[in-house]
Design a protein around this motif. Structure first.
Motif, PDB file in Angstrom:
ATOM      1  N   UNK A  35       0.819  -1.218   0.000  1.00 16.50           N
ATOM      2  CA  UNK A  35       0.000   0.000   0.000  1.00 16.50           C
ATOM      3  C   UNK A  35       0.850   1.264   0.000  1.00 16.50           C
ATOM      4  N   UNK A  36       2.051   1.189  -0.562  1.00 20.47           N
ATOM      5  CA  UNK A  36       2.936   2.343  -0.590  1.00 20.47           C
ATOM      6  C   UNK A  36       3.771   2.398  -1.860  1.00 20.47           C
ATOM      7  N   UNK A  37       4.639   3.428  -1.933  1.00 18.91           N
ATOM      8  CA  UNK A  37       5.461   3.656  -3.118  1.00 18.91           C
ATOM      9  C   UNK A  37       6.956   3.499  -2.861  1.00 18.91           C
ATOM     10  N   UNK A 113      -4.719   5.772  -7.758  1.00 19.13           N
ATOM     11  CA  UNK A 113      -5.619   5.869  -6.606  1.00 19.13           C
ATOM     12  C   UNK A 113      -6.128   7.273  -6.309  1.00 19.13           C
ATOM     13  N   UNK A 114      -5.363   8.308  -6.681  1.00 13.13           N
ATOM     14  CA  UNK A 114      -5.809   9.678  -6.423  1.00 13.13           C
ATOM     15  C   UNK A 114      -6.875  10.142  -7.407  1.00 13.13           C
ATOM     16  N   UNK A 153      -1.301  -2.977  -7.794  1.00 16.80           N
ATOM     17  CA  UNK A 153      -0.913  -2.336  -6.541  1.00 16.80           C
ATOM     18  C   UNK A 153      -2.011  -1.409  -6.031  1.00 16.80           C
ATOM     19  N   UNK A 154      -1.917  -1.077  -4.756  1.00 20.65           N
ATOM     20  CA  UNK A 154      -2.926  -0.207  -4.145  1.00 20.65           C
ATOM     21  C   UNK A 154      -2.266   0.760  -3.176  1.00 20.65           C
ATOM     22  N   UNK A 155      -2.982   1.836  -2.868  1.00 23.30           N
ATOM     23  CA  UNK A 155      -2.560   2.796  -1.860  1.00 23.30           C
ATOM     24  C   UNK A 155      -3.702   2.976  -0.867  1.00 23.30           C
ATOM     25  N   UNK A 156      -3.361   3.389   0.349  1.00 27.05           N
ATOM     26  CA  UNK A 156      -4.370   3.621   1.382  1.00 27.05           C
ATOM     27  C   UNK A 156      -4.386   5.093   1.742  1.00 27.05           C
TER      28      UNK A 156
END
Length: 296
Positions: A35-37, A113-114, A153-156
């Protein structure tokens, strides 16, 4: 390889299996924080690999890791990154670039995600284009020396987890993006002082002499600006080529770079509306409520 097929196929896979799909297709990947870059390997994108043994080891160690891919010649793809944040949006700049015909040769578009976009273009291995950022236009270019996080992939953000996902595929011929012309359009440099305005006669000899003295790193920007001035003064593409072609070549630009930059400048001056008939939405694409469509 067909990156669209790989990304669509990886969308429903676990991170480990998705990473192997990319590696099997010859696309180098590396792990980032779940959940990150931030890269998990010591050298980040420099560690990227399509070696199946290496990829298996990474995702055995970090089974929930996000996937990332280096941009530029290493992967064969450059990416235009359109940001949407609390401080602004790159959609207006993207619309201007589309109207000018500067982003019409991409392969695939990924919703971030944004709510922004990653727009993938084939890279030219022998002519790498360096990364740059335009904070004012909210658009970044990821080329040689950069990387992007890729599906699935994903971000939170807060309590919400959102994935990267394919939102549009281009079925028409693809070609590299002219990153210098794009930057000049959305975030132009200050113009040289004491030049004539478009309403006044243009000193062709002086303009050509200025182009001939451009140095590495400013050649495409400079030729684009000079070509725009001539296009605004009514010069045809052939006329601009006659006026500036030799000067641009003497500064170190290739025939192809000169032709592409002049065409981009003419389109920029005329601002024609871009055709989107060749775009199609991928099957079973989803869209979050209130989100802008993939501009095309």
């Amino acid at each position: 390889m067909n990156i669209a097929e790989v990304m669509l196929g990886a969308a429903s896979l676990r991170p480990r299996d998705a990473a192997l799909e990319f590696a099997e297709a010859g696309l180098p990947v590396f792990p980032c924080l779940p959940d990150g870059k931030r890269p998990l390997t010591s050298a980040g994108f420099h560690d990227a690999s399509s070696d199946l043994k290496i990829v298996r080891v990474w995702w055995s160690q970090w089974p929930a890791a996000n996937l990332a891919m280096p941009t530029g010649p290493t992967s064969g793809f450059d990416v235009v990154d359109v940001d949407i944040t609390d401080t602004g949006s790159g959609l207006a700049a993207l619309e201007a670039a589309q109207a000018a015909g500067l982003v019409d040769g991409d392969a695939i578009r990924v919703r971030t995600p944004s709510g922004g976009l990653h727009i993938y273009f084939p890279a030219e291995p022998r002519r790498p284009q360096r990364c740059w950022q335009s904070a004012s236009a909210h658009i970044d270019f990821r080329g040689d020396g950069g990387y992007v996080v890729i599906p699935p992939s994903s971000l939170v953000s807060g309590t919400r987890r959102t994935s990267y996902r394919v939102c549009a595929i281009n079925s028409s011929p693809q070609h590299p993006v002219n990153a210098s012309a794009l930057r000049e359009l959305i975030d132009p440099r200050p113009e040289p002082t004491n030049w004539s305005t478009p309403s006044e006669p243009v000193d062709l000899a002086r303009l050509a002499a200025w182009v001939s003295r451009l140095q590495e790193g400013e050649r495409n920007h400079g030729l684009f600006w000079a070509s725009c001035r001539l296009a605004e003064a009514g010069q045809s593409p052939d006329g601009i080529m006659r006026a500036l072609g030799d000067a641009a070549a003497s500064s170190g630009l290739s025939d192809r770079e000169i032709a592409v930059t002049i065409r981009s400048a003419v389109r920029r001056a005329a601002l024609p509306r871009a055709s989107a008939d060749h775009w199609r939405e991928p099957e079973q694409s989803s869209r979050r409520a209130g989100e802008a469509p993939c501009l095309r």
